[in-house]
Design an enzyme around this catalytic site. Structure first.
Site, PDB file in Angstrom:
ATOM      1  N   CYS A 110       0.858  -1.199   0.000  1.00  0.00           N
ATOM      2  CA  CYS A 110       0.000   0.000   0.000  1.00  0.00           C
ATOM      3  C   CYS A 110       0.894   1.248   0.000  1.00  0.00           C
ATOM      4  O   CYS A 110       1.691   1.420  -0.920  1.00  0.00           O
ATOM      5  CB  CYS A 110      -0.946  -0.068   1.201  1.00  0.00           C
ATOM      6  SG  CYS A 110      -2.108   1.292   1.369  1.00  0.00           S
ATOM      7  N   ASP A 158      -9.197  -2.127  -7.494  1.00  0.00           N
ATOM      8  CA  ASP A 158      -8.428  -1.301  -6.562  1.00  0.00           C
ATOM      9  C   ASP A 158      -8.648   0.167  -6.884  1.00  0.00           C
ATOM     10  O   ASP A 158      -8.181   0.669  -7.910  1.00  0.00           O
ATOM     11  CB  ASP A 158      -6.946  -1.657  -6.654  1.00  0.00           C
ATOM     12  CG  ASP A 158      -6.136  -1.095  -5.495  1.00  0.00           C
ATOM     13  OD1 ASP A 158      -6.552  -0.077  -4.916  1.00  0.00           O
ATOM     14  OD2 ASP A 158      -5.081  -1.680  -5.184  1.00  0.00           O
ATOM     15  N   HIS A 190      -7.864  -4.126  -3.093  1.00  0.00           N
ATOM     16  CA  HIS A 190      -6.694  -3.534  -2.444  1.00  0.00           C
ATOM     17  C   HIS A 190      -6.431  -4.207  -1.095  1.00  0.00           C
ATOM     18  O   HIS A 190      -7.354  -4.459  -0.332  1.00  0.00           O
ATOM     19  CB  HIS A 190      -6.940  -2.036  -2.240  1.00  0.00           C
ATOM     20  CG  HIS A 190      -5.735  -1.297  -1.741  1.00  0.00           C
ATOM     21  ND1 HIS A 190      -4.664  -0.970  -2.557  1.00  0.00           N
ATOM     22  CD2 HIS A 190      -5.439  -0.804  -0.513  1.00  0.00           C
ATOM     23  CE1 HIS A 190      -3.773  -0.313  -1.846  1.00  0.00           C
ATOM     24  NE2 HIS A 190      -4.210  -0.204  -0.610  1.00  0.00           N
TER      25      HIS A 190
END
Length: 221
Positions: A110, A158, A190
């Site tokens: 991330c 995502d 995600h």
């Protein structure tokens, strides 16, 4: 937990030495939640696979489980200070007696995925980079300075690292003739690798882990 750097620049990090005593070094960079147990567990998994892993604490002790607070911590991260902290982490890992080899790997998730690219472009000791669905609006890696290949792990659905953004990054790395392989997992969202979150997808996460270990073993051993 260990401390590296000195004076006002000192920072904490979680060190997990390789099973067997020594192994190639891996910098593990956190998600926007902070240095939470999941990231420490990832470092331990690298150690079990024969690597020595160091996860620096970019938030200096702060963690959260609230998305709004995590977003605030992400945006408050000072990029110049983070660059120095990551550089100190690299130097500390290279100097650690449990680390072997001349090159390190960097893996981020991330927010940490984008910072992994950033670190790989900023320190010549990093010879391989793994970017798990990397995002950070204020971080623009100098991709021309990449010293090694990139493995990109992405989710099909995502909103943070969209297919268009992944495509643009692929095109830029291709234009710069930087070796890379990007894999997008169908049906995933995600943070699908995080086994403590709602988006966790075991099949995709297991496959991604196998690819990551194989990639880093090839590049660093």
């Amino acid at each position: 937990m260990i401390q590296f750097g000195s004076g006002d620049d000192a920072c904490d990090g979680y060190l997990s030495p390789a099973e067997g005593g020594k192994g190639p070094g891996i910098i593990v960079i956190q998600e926007w939640w902070g240095l939470v147990p999941h990231i420490k567990d990832v470092a331990d998994r690298f150690a079990d696979a024969g690597f020595t892993a160091l996860a620096p604490d970019l938030y200096r002790g702060k963690t959260t489980t609230e998305p709004d607070e995590a977003g605030s911590l992400l945006m408050a991260l000072h990029i110049g200070e983070t660059e120095q902290l990551l550089s100190s982490a690299v130097e500390a890992l290279i100097a650690n007696p449990a680390t072997e080899g001349e090159k390190l790997g960097v893996v981020g998730f991330c927010m940490g995925g984008q910072l992994a690219l950033f670190a790989a472009c900023g320190h010549p000791a990093i010879g391989a980079c793994v970017d798990f669905y990397g995002i950070h609006p204020n971080v623009q890696p100098a991709l021309r300075k990449l010293n090694g290949p990139v493995l990109g792990i992405f989710a099909q659905n995502d909103a943070y690292a969209s297919p268009d953004q992944v495509r643009a990054l692929t095109e830029e790395l291709t234009l710069l003739e930087k070796p890379h392989e990007f894999i997008t997992y169908p049906g995933t969202s995600h943070a699908f690798f995080n086994d403590t979150g709602k988006a966790y997808d075991k099949a995709a996460a297991d496959d991604a882990w196998t690819r990551v270990v194989s990639f880093l073993s090839k590049e660093l051993r």
